[in-house]
Design an enzyme around this catalytic site. Structure first.
Site, short mmCIF file in Angstrom:
data_model
loop_
_atom_site.label_atom_id
_atom_site.label_comp_id
_atom_site.label_asym_id
_atom_site.label_seq_id
_atom_site.Cartn_x
_atom_site.Cartn_y
_atom_site.Cartn_z
N ASP A 253 0.88 -1.15 0.00
CA ASP A 253 0.00 0.00 0.00
C ASP A 253 0.93 1.21 0.00
O ASP A 253 2.14 1.07 -0.10
CB ASP A 253 -0.93 -0.06 1.23
CG ASP A 253 -2.15 0.82 1.05
OD1 ASP A 253 -3.18 0.55 1.68
OD2 ASP A 253 -2.08 1.79 0.25
C1 GLC Z 1 -4.18 4.47 0.10
C2 GLC Z 1 -5.11 3.31 0.20
C3 GLC Z 1 -5.14 2.43 -1.02
C4 GLC Z 1 -4.91 3.26 -2.26
C5 GLC Z 1 -3.50 3.82 -2.17
C6 GLC Z 1 -3.18 4.72 -3.37
O1 GLC Z 1 -3.49 4.67 1.30
O2 GLC Z 1 -5.01 2.51 1.37
O3 GLC Z 1 -6.40 1.76 -1.06
O4 GLC Z 1 -5.04 2.46 -3.43
O5 GLC Z 1 -3.27 4.56 -0.97
O6 GLC Z 1 -3.95 5.87 -3.32
#
Ligand code: GLC
Length: 748
Positions: A270
């Protein structure tokens, strides 16, 4: 005169020859990456290039600006930058670009929870084909979706992005979602792997889950999605799982995901790396997002120190190159930046209409005839939530609200009332703009409407419609008071409108434009009908109006349970519905760590087995028609069985029915839920009197429970009861199936 330079050039060539990497890199300058020369390109890369490829890149000169993230380009080897964009309810890119007069709005599709309410993988695949096409035309290579964590507790701030309390429904819908998007040549990233079931302290929270609950509930949906959807990528979550960050958890990312389930794609973090990048790569995390120089330096240092071997580095780089050659950017797809937004809007509207759940419809209040005079109450009637907030948000050109949707459908709205709400909404927006304050994370304050005004409106109109709204999103969980519970003004509005309209023999309809379960038991009997569109996307209000007018017969079913009381939920005491930061850091239950003490007892598994009444059960949803379930037939196969059942429309209007097949295992051995969902199917649209025969296949492995003491999935021999239901508590037909020989699947 030329001796000096020539001499120097001679030294340079000799040096290059001595340094094989640079030498081969230099020779390889002409190599262009192809799907059939990955090994060759790999050999031509320097270690620094390999490390850069595993780390996300900044958006410098990115083809598609302002998206979530990018992978690193190595032009000399024909390795393009690839583009990773959110999110589950549509492509999330900025609608404007510096130096361009064009806009780049995207379609706001129904959120995950509404998508799952369709119980219709075919519909989901159709919808996400449009989503994938939009991503393709906007130059996106991977859509960071679907979000699919289990609804462990209704207060999780991101539940709207996710599908269900049940792993089978969640997994099947996720797999269909992935197939639809990827059919357009764009990748998916099923997320957040795993046990990311709260937003409170999400970066550090340690989810403490028993092996059985992990396997049967929190991993099972990902297992189905991986095996039946084949996503290009998986996104590991921020949190810890039993003490270890998931992004560094070798057992999760390699042993289970790759070796047991056969996942062959890419794992990305993430949007944040933890303290040890090398540990993440060694665990099976291939791509470190969003990436920065620190991560690249750390990786290089780990290779140079031997903490990360060249062989392991090459294995991971190979996987990244295998991913890149699949992408539209690699294929040089000539994306138009002009997706067919008009068609996609219609797809979003139909998907919403086929998924909305009708919770209550006393004395056939709905559908209305159309053309009625409607008194439309609630600030959410004008401030209608199409999607949630955070990375699940979509920049749409417009989100229809209930005022315009009902008028567009031919209803005549009480203008005093609509103007009242429009005016108040405009004032609230101005106030927020002045104070630069975002709306309350959960809802707008519900304006008062006096009884006197309601009495006047009840005389002038035929029916009352009340819209209640809730908003939530990434980074914060919902709360109990004035969120799960209705607010006092909302309750007062329902009570007063119901009292006044019923006094003059007129009906009251409630529309729940919410992003998570709310309390319903205490007020639902005050009103005549309740429609649940969740956050239904930019066209969702029109879908609601379609149902109110009867243009569409509702066929959605609940993908989770609506409890009578929050405290009836087995996770209630182990969910942080408030930031209890008072405790000592590291010891804050629900914040630093969350014990999943309820184990497998999530949702209907708990309520049915422990015989606890609920307000609305899992799988529940009404229709404007009725259905008869014929006697099911069961045919044993090589592996498991196929059950068929004929459903007949016994009412007066066309409609669709979702048949849910629950299975009750023979007594003895492991303690098991009274029954569990093992298959489901949705009829085509049945005309009055028409029948459809549904077929559902269940394998021996589908019937298995996870036995911690033998570390194996086990299907015991014996007689299994098969229950065919219109919901988890509305079983229409039963039969049985005999497992002659027990079977076990030991995990690695
Ligand atoms: C965020 C989210 C994830 C998302 C990523 C990119 O923190 O947890 O779901 O795809 O960052 O924005």
């Amino acid at each position: 005169m030329f001796t000096k330079p020539l001499f120097l050039i001679g030294i340079l060539i000799a040096t290059l020859q001595l340094c094989p990497q640079v030498a081969s890199a230099q020779q390889a300058g002409s190599i262009g990456l192809r799907s059939d020369n990955i090994d060759q390109v790999l050999k031509a890369m320097t270690t620094a290039e390999k490390c850069s490829l595993l780390v996300g890149d900044a958006a410098i000169g990115a083809a598609v600006p302002n998206v979530a993230g990018y992978t690193h380009a190595i032009p000399r080897l024909g390795i393009p930058q690839t583009v990773l964009s959110d999110g589950p309810a549509g492509v999330r890119i900025s609608p404007t670009r510096q130096g361009s007069s064009q806009t780049f709005y995207c379609t706001g599709f129904p959120v995950g929870t509404l998508t799952a309410s369709s119980w219709d993988p075919t519909l989901v695949e159709e919808m996400t084909r449009a989503m994938g096409s939009e991503a393709l035309e906007y130059g996106v290579d991977v859509l960071l979706a679907p979000g699919m964590n289990i609804h462990r507790n209704p207060l999780c701030g991101r539940n709207f992005e996710y599908f269900s309390e049940d792993p089978l429904l969640s997994g099947r819908i996720a797999a269909a979602y992935v197939r639809g998007v990827q059919s357009q040549g764009v990748g998916c990233s099923v997320k957040h792997f795993a046990a990311n079931n709260q937003e409170t302290n999400r970066l550090e929270n340690d989810a403490r889950v028993s092996e059985r609950a992990l396997r049967e509930i929190y991993l099972k949906n990902f297992e189905i999605a991986v095996k039946e959807g084949h996503p290009w990528t998986v996104m590991s979550s921020y949190n810890k799982l039993n003490g270890e960050y998931t992004q560094q958890n070798h057992r999760l990312l390699t042993t289970i995901l790759r070796n047991e389930w056969g996942f062959g794609g890419l794992v990305m973090t993430d949007w944040g790396c933890k303290d040890s990048t090398a540990k993440a790569v060694k665990a099976g995390n291939d791509l470190l997002m969003p990436g920065n120089q620190r991560e690249r330096d750390r990786l290089l240092a780990a290779v140079e120190s031997g903490a990360l071997t060249q062989a392991h580095l090459d294995q991971v780089v190979h996987r990244v190159l295998e991913y890149i050659v699949k992408t539209p950017h690699y294929r040089k797809y000539p994306y138009s930046n002009r997706p067919d937004l008009q068609t996609h809007a219609q797809v979003a509207r139909r998907a919403a209409a086929e998924s909305i759940v009708l919770l209550r419809n006393e004395k056939e209040t709905l559908p209305l005839n159309g053309g009625e005079n409607v008194a439309l109450y609630g600030i959410s009637s004008v401030d209608f939530f199409g999607v949630g907030t955070g990375s699940g948000f979509v920049h749409t050109s417009h989100v229809a609200n209930m005022q315009e949707a009902l008028e567009a459908t031919g209803f005549k709205l009480d203008q005093d009332l609509t103007n009242y709400y429009r005016h108040l909404y405009a004032l609230q927006l101005d106030k927020e703009r002045m104070e630069a304050s975002a709306i309350d994370k959960r809802h707008r304050p519900e304006p008062e409407v006096t009884v006197k005004a309601i009495e006047r409106q009840a005389q002038a109109n035929d029916v009352a419609i009340i819209v209640l709204g809730r908003i939530a999103g990434e980074g914060a969980d919902r709360v109990f008071h004035d969120d799960f519970q209705l607010t006092a003004p909302e309750r007062e509005l329902i009570q007063n409108v119901s009292m006044v309209y019923h006094k003059v023999g007129k009906r009251v309809v409630v529309v729940l434009n919410i992003v998570g379960v709310v309390e319903t038991a205490s007020w639902k009997e005050l009103v005549d009908a309740i429609i649940l569109p969740w956050a239904p996307g930019q066209e969702g209000a029109h879908a609601v109006a379609d149902i109110i007018k009867g243009n569409v017969n509702p066929s959605g079913k609940l993908p989770m349970t609506f409890p009578v009381n929050y405290m009836d939920l087995p996770s209630a005491t182990n969910f942080p519905y408030r930031w209890d930061m008072s405790g000592k850091k590291g010891e804050r239950r629900g914040v630093d760590f969350t014990p999943y003490e309820e184990g497998i007892w999530v949702g209907y598994r708990h309520f049915i087995t422990h015989d606890i009444a609920v307000s609305y059960p899992f799988g529940y949803g009404l229709s404007y028609t009725t259905f008869d379930y014929g006697q099911p037939k069961v045919k044993a196969g090589q592996d498991g069985f196929t059950a068929t059942i004929t459903v007949t429309n016994t009412g007066n209007v066309p409609g669709r029915e979702v048949v849910q097949l629950y299975v009750s295992a023979p007594a003895g051995g492991l303690e098991k839920p009274h029954y569990e969902l093992k298959a489901f199917a949705k009829t085509k649209t049945l005309m009055p009197g028409e029948s459809d025969t549904l077929s559902m296949t269940v394998t021996a492995y589908d019937l298995a429970s996870f036995n911690e003491s033998t570390a194996a999935w086990e299907t015991v021999a014996g007689t299994y009861a098969l229950l065919f239901g219109a919901s988890a508590t509305d079983i229409r037909r039963t039969t049985h199936y005999k497992v002659k020989k027990a079977k076990a699947w030991p995990i690695i």
